[in-house]
Design an enzyme around this catalytic site. Structure first.
Site, PDB file in Angstrom:
ATOM      1  N   ASN A 348       0.796  -1.236   0.000  1.00  0.00           N
ATOM      2  CA  ASN A 348       0.000   0.000   0.000  1.00  0.00           C
ATOM      3  C   ASN A 348       0.828   1.286   0.000  1.00  0.00           C
ATOM      4  OD1 ASN A 348       0.732  -0.699   2.631  1.00  0.00           O
ATOM      5  ND2 ASN A 348      -1.028   0.342   3.523  1.00  0.00           N
ATOM      6  N   GLY A 423       2.952  -6.007   7.000  1.00  0.00           N
ATOM      7  CA  GLY A 423       1.948  -6.775   6.260  1.00  0.00           C
ATOM      8  C   GLY A 423       0.836  -7.221   7.191  1.00  0.00           C
ATOM      9  N   GLU A 446       5.046  -4.875  11.798  1.00  0.00           N
ATOM     10  CA  GLU A 446       4.109  -3.771  11.538  1.00  0.00           C
ATOM     11  C   GLU A 446       2.906  -4.394  10.848  1.00  0.00           C
ATOM     12  OE1 GLU A 446       4.276  -0.757  12.520  1.00  0.00           O
ATOM     13  OE2 GLU A 446       6.362  -0.584  13.142  1.00  0.00           O
ATOM     14  N   CYS A 480      -3.070   0.888   6.819  1.00  0.00           N
ATOM     15  CA  CYS A 480      -3.116  -0.015   7.977  1.00  0.00           C
ATOM     16  C   CYS A 480      -3.752   0.628   9.202  1.00  0.00           C
ATOM     17  CB  CYS A 480      -1.715  -0.481   8.314  1.00  0.00           C
ATOM     18  SG  CYS A 480      -0.560   0.898   8.512  1.00  0.00           S
ATOM     19  N   GLU A 581     -10.247  -6.254   9.814  1.00  0.00           N
ATOM     20  CA  GLU A 581      -9.682  -5.159   9.023  1.00  0.00           C
ATOM     21  C   GLU A 581     -10.238  -5.267   7.597  1.00  0.00           C
ATOM     22  OE1 GLU A 581      -5.535  -5.566   7.959  1.00  0.00           O
ATOM     23  OE2 GLU A 581      -5.258  -3.397   8.065  1.00  0.00           O
ATOM     24  N   GLU A 658       8.684   1.930  13.879  1.00  0.00           N
ATOM     25  CA  GLU A 658       9.369   2.565  12.764  1.00  0.00           C
ATOM     26  C   GLU A 658       9.346   4.058  13.068  1.00  0.00           C
ATOM     27  OE1 GLU A 658       9.592  -0.299   9.329  1.00  0.00           O
ATOM     28  OE2 GLU A 658       7.512   0.361   9.234  1.00  0.00           O
TER      29      GLU A 658
HETATM   30  P1  NAD Z   1       0.585  -9.691   3.255  1.00  0.00           P
HETATM   31  O1  NAD Z   1       0.795 -10.134   4.649  1.00  0.00           O
HETATM   32  O2  NAD Z   1      -0.251 -10.538   2.382  1.00  0.00           O
HETATM   33  O3  NAD Z   1       1.976  -9.499   2.504  1.00  0.00           O
HETATM   34  C1  NAD Z   1       2.986  -8.654   3.005  1.00  0.00           C
HETATM   35  C2  NAD Z   1       4.332  -9.137   2.480  1.00  0.00           C
HETATM   36  O4  NAD Z   1       4.604 -10.427   3.004  1.00  0.00           O
HETATM   37  C3  NAD Z   1       4.413  -9.261   0.976  1.00  0.00           C
HETATM   38  O5  NAD Z   1       5.699  -8.845   0.553  1.00  0.00           O
HETATM   39  C4  NAD Z   1       4.219 -10.739   0.744  1.00  0.00           C
HETATM   40  O6  NAD Z   1       4.839 -11.191  -0.446  1.00  0.00           O
HETATM   41  C5  NAD Z   1       4.903 -11.337   1.960  1.00  0.00           C
HETATM   42  N1  NAD Z   1       4.369 -12.633   2.372  1.00  0.00           N
HETATM   43  C6  NAD Z   1       3.131 -13.137   2.144  1.00  0.00           C
HETATM   44  N2  NAD Z   1       3.022 -14.344   2.713  1.00  0.00           N
HETATM   45  C7  NAD Z   1       4.203 -14.614   3.302  1.00  0.00           C
HETATM   46  C8  NAD Z   1       4.711 -15.716   4.046  1.00  0.00           C
HETATM   47  N3  NAD Z   1       3.968 -16.794   4.296  1.00  0.00           N
HETATM   48  N4  NAD Z   1       5.966 -15.665   4.503  1.00  0.00           N
HETATM   49  C9  NAD Z   1       6.737 -14.577   4.263  1.00  0.00           C
HETATM   50  N5  NAD Z   1       6.311 -13.509   3.570  1.00  0.00           N
HETATM   51  C10 NAD Z   1       5.067 -13.516   3.083  1.00  0.00           C
HETATM   52  O7  NAD Z   1       0.005  -8.216   3.362  1.00  0.00           O
HETATM   53  P2  NAD Z   1      -0.424  -7.233   2.184  1.00  0.00           P
HETATM   54  O8  NAD Z   1      -1.721  -7.684   1.618  1.00  0.00           O
HETATM   55  O9  NAD Z   1       0.713  -7.029   1.258  1.00  0.00           O
HETATM   56  O10 NAD Z   1      -0.619  -5.868   2.968  1.00  0.00           O
HETATM   57  C11 NAD Z   1      -1.786  -5.539   3.651  1.00  0.00           C
HETATM   58  C12 NAD Z   1      -1.617  -5.716   5.129  1.00  0.00           C
HETATM   59  O11 NAD Z   1      -0.469  -5.008   5.583  1.00  0.00           O
HETATM   60  C13 NAD Z   1      -2.775  -5.143   5.896  1.00  0.00           C
HETATM   61  O12 NAD Z   1      -3.127  -6.017   6.940  1.00  0.00           O
HETATM   62  C14 NAD Z   1      -2.219  -3.848   6.456  1.00  0.00           C
HETATM   63  O13 NAD Z   1      -2.853  -3.399   7.614  1.00  0.00           O
HETATM   64  C15 NAD Z   1      -0.808  -4.230   6.722  1.00  0.00           C
HETATM   65  N6  NAD Z   1       0.060  -3.049   6.803  1.00  0.00           N
HETATM   66  C16 NAD Z   1       0.562  -2.685   8.021  1.00  0.00           C
HETATM   67  C17 NAD Z   1       1.329  -1.534   8.135  1.00  0.00           C
HETATM   68  C18 NAD Z   1       1.881  -1.103   9.467  1.00  0.00           C
HETATM   69  O14 NAD Z   1       2.775  -0.254   9.475  1.00  0.00           O
HETATM   70  N7  NAD Z   1       1.414  -1.599  10.584  1.00  0.00           N
HETATM   71  C19 NAD Z   1       1.583  -0.761   7.014  1.00  0.00           C
HETATM   72  C20 NAD Z   1       1.063  -1.162   5.783  1.00  0.00           C
HETATM   73  C21 NAD Z   1       0.308  -2.312   5.691  1.00  0.00           C
END
Ligand code: NAD
Length: 684
Positions: A348, A423, A446, A480, A581, A658
């Site tokens: 995002n 993520g 995060e 997020c 969420e 962060e």
């Molecule tokens: P995601 O967890 O699907 O993916 C995040 C990253 O992890 C990607 O690079 C993905 O390729 C990798 N990934 C996926 N599965 C994995 C695994 N099993 N092992 C290791 N790596 C893996 O999340 P998303 O859809 O990319 O992002 C959305 C989420 O991120 C939302 O829940 C959002 O709230 C959160 N987010 C949090 C913050 C924060 O600062 N707290 C900021 C931005 C987004």
């Protein structure tokens, strides 16, 4: 990058007369040079200066190829390959075979080699299936090329050795036992023409300061959410390639950790300057690969400028303590880099997430391998180019493309000593488990959130509406910390809702590349459908849709992933949207009567990323802020951000921070040193 015995081919030469002339002698051939790797860092090559051993980087700087290919020798015993490398090393210092003569004698009658001859001699007696080759100095019309006539004349050979037995890099490249491992494009991206550049054709990864294409059997499409168009096909890195990147980062980290604070300051400061200079063009790519409005993308890039500026001046926060113990003893602490950081990002805020991890990690003397989400993988590569231009040593910042599998290879690698993750919560749990499995790795989490914004009765309603929109509709709601639960005091509910709905309907949804666009495209078709699923699910569970939630057809971009911002009322605690969420532009209106009730609803979740309140009452804001279970609280604002202020969650939203000085804890490790100024007392 290298393994002893790898054969390194140089293609697409710079405009040099010699290279042009070498390339011409085999039609359609652009290979002009070849070398043999003799260690993980160095290769041996025959050059007009003689046979040299040097690093790949020095060789690239000198030869200036447009493309480098590293090929592995397959199907030949390892000992034979190592023998070839050792033999090659033994020839370092020998002169150049300027006559290309098969008897290895140059114009001074000394044993000598030219580039491809050195390789064929190294593998003498090994069945390499090189195609046979005779020296050719004719152009496509069958005439001797003027350059070569002159070349041999100058060396006292009036006869050009046309047809003599020889070899040529272009011929060696055809050996079936040489298997392509990776392709490097060492040419720098032209930052001044970034927007028009063929960036997407460059390569998938950025490793060791170069654009690198690994040969991998797993590919993924780079999509443009605004149009639903495929922009490019890139490659996921596999385990072997991850290993190579980690080794590169590990080697580079040693030098970077030894750099002075001034050297680091200079690189980070210059990075900030370059990001600012190229802000519009970087924002263009961010907009293209993420779908967010260009105005927001520009703000994101400028926030990265602030972040690099802030960490460029952080040296004084990396000092240790001196701790006097008694007149003869003291201790001191040192804050040291952790080593190789594996950073895994969400889609995002692509460049911002990458920057939030990279700037402090570098300031602390670590190297970093960033794995972006495959849904927005582009701008991290630009950051790599910018860091390189700013003077960051090669290999300190790397980008590899990959999915969960690639990320797991990275996390499980023994030489990765820190993981920083942004993520979702389920992925975060998997990553934490993986960090504990192999060797204990510190990890920053995060994760997602389910935040609330409380609009009190005394609030300025317009300000409340602004906060609610900021907390829900920025970046198509894909933030997020967003507060999907908007708790509104019943005393202002009617006025608040009227104003909110009016303003929401006025939002300009459209092509994110246009300056006036306020709502762009969702990241993917899958995600748009997921958000619609939340809306429809809520309606099925009894919620009322006030507006939005409709697919929007943007003229000329009909396949883009557009969805209008949605407002739902009649929300109850049993509904999925209340608990989970949504990560989309879906705002839930929840009325309340009392402070306790509002705080109870806001805290009714295991997540704790953010919370907000709108009030003119300072005492109330202080009281309520204390009670909200969240890592970040916003009063009369929402999603405010500054590199000076730590950001992060509590509970299921994660831990570690962060931004701010707080993040330095997560990219350093503390060493305590006890010093006794006298003789050691013997306790026995
Ligand atoms: P995601 O967890 O699907 O993916 C995040 C990253 O992890 C990607 O690079 C993905 O390729 C990798 N990934 C996926 N599965 C994995 C695994 N099993 N092992 C290791 N790596 C893996 O999340 P998303 O859809 O990319 O992002 C959305 C989420 O991120 C939302 O829940 C959002 O709230 C959160 N987010 C949090 C913050 C924060 O600062 N707290 C900021 C931005 C987004």
């Amino acid at each position: 990058m290298l393994k002893p015995g790898d054969v390194v081919f140089y293609a697409r030469s710079p405009a040099s007369e010699f290279c042009d002339a070498v390339e011409q002698v085999i039609p359609n051939n652009s290979y002009f040079h070849v070398a043999l790797a003799v260690s993980e860092r160095s290769l041996v090559e025959a050059t007009p200066e003689g046979v040299l051993e040097r690093t790949l980087k020095d060789s690239l700087d000198d030869n200036q190829p447009g493309i480098v290919e590293i090929l592995e020798v397959k199907g030949i015993p390892e000992s034979t390959i190592l023998k070839a490398a050792t033999w090659c090393r033994s020839k370092v210092g020998f002169p150049y075979n300027d006559l290309f003569s098969a008897d290895l004698m140059n114009s001074d009658d000394l044993e000598s080699y030219y580039c491809s001859q050195l390789i064929t001699e190294a593998f003498r007696g090994v069945e390499m299936h090189w195609p046979t080759h005779t020296l050719n100095f004719l152009n496509c019309d069958g005439n001797l090329i003027e350059f070569w006539i002159e070349y041999f004349r100058k060396r006292g050979r009036p006869q050009v050795p046309q047809g003599d037995v020889g070899s040529h890099p272009g011929q060696l490249r055809r050996s079936p036992v040489l298997v392509l491992k990776m392709r490097i494009l060492p040419t720098k991206m032209n930052l001044n023409t970034l927007k028009e550049s063929k960036l997407l054709e460059l390569s998938s990864h950025f490793v060791g300061g170069n654009h690198v294409e690994f040969v991998s059997n797993r590919q993924f499409p780079v999509m443009e959410p605004r149009s639903g168009r495929k922009l490019a096909t890139w490659h996921y890195a596999n385990a072997e390639q991850v290993d190579l990147v980690v080794k590169t980062a590990k080697n580079a980290q040693k030098t970077w950790a030894g750099s002075t604070w001034m050297e680091r300051n200079e690189v980070l400061k210059k990075t900030a300057e370059l990001l600012k200079t190229h802000c519009d063009d970087i924002a263009y790519w961010e907009c293209l690969s993420n779908g967010k409005p260009i105005s927001e993308a520009k703000a994101d890039v400028l926030s990265c400028v602030d972040t690099f500026n802030f960490y460029s001046g952080i040296a004084h926060d990396l000092l240790g303590h001196h701790i006097p113990l008694d007149p003869t003893r003291y201790a001191y602490t040192r804050r040291l880099p952790i080593g190789v950081v594996a950073a895994i990002g969400a889609w995002n805020y692509p460049i911002q997430t990458c920057t939030w991890k990279t700037a402090p990690a570098l300031a602390c003397g670590n190297s970093i391998i960033y794995k972006p989400s495959p849904l927005s993988p582009v701008t991290a590569l630009i950051l790599g180019e910018i860091l390189k231009t700013a003077g960051l040593p090669d290999g300190v910042f790397n980008v590899i493309q990959g999915d969960a599998e690639t990320a797991q290879h990275l996390i499980h690698h023994d030489d990765v000593t820190k993981v920083s993750f942004t993520g979702s919560i389920p992925t975060g749990k998997t990553i934490m488990a993986a960090c504990a499995e192999r060797n204990i790795k510190p990890v920053t989490m995060e994760l997602g959130g389910k935040s609330a914004l409380i609009v009190f009765e005394d609030a300025d309603v317009d300000s409340g509406v602004a906060c609610a929109m900021m907390a829900n509709f920025y970046s198509q709601g894909q933030v997020c910390s967003n507060a999907s639960k908007v708790l509104v005091h019943k005393g202002v509910l009617k006025e608040f809702l009227e104003k909110l709905v009016k303003k929401t309907k006025e939002l300009k949804i459209g092509d994110p590349l246009k300056d006036e666009t306020q709502v762009g495209a969702h990241i993917s078709e899958v995600h748009r459908t997921r958000v619609e699923g939340y809306i429809n699910g809520a309606i099925n569970e009894g919620a009322t849709k006030i507006c939005g939630g409709d697919r929007i057809q943007v003229p000329g971009l009909e396949n883009g992933y557009y969805l209008s911002p949605c407002i739902l009322t009649d929300i109850t605690p049993n509904m999925t949207v209340y608990k989970e969420e949504i990560f989309g532009a879906v705002l839930l209106i929840i009325p309340f009567d009392t402070e306790e009730e509002a705080v109870g609803i806001a805290n009714d979740t295991d997540m704790g990323l953010a919370a907000g309140l709108v009030t003119k009452d300072l005492a109330k804001s202080y009281r309520i802020s204390e009670q909200l279970n969240a890592g970040n609280v916003y009063v009369n604002t929402f999603n405010d951000v500054s590199p000076l202020v730590p950001f992060g969650g509590i509970g299921e939203s994660g831990f570690g921070r962060e931004n701010g000085v707080a993040v330095l804890e997560h990219y350093t490790q503390l060493k305590s040193v006890f010093v006794n100024t006298g003789a050691c007392p013997n306790p026995f």
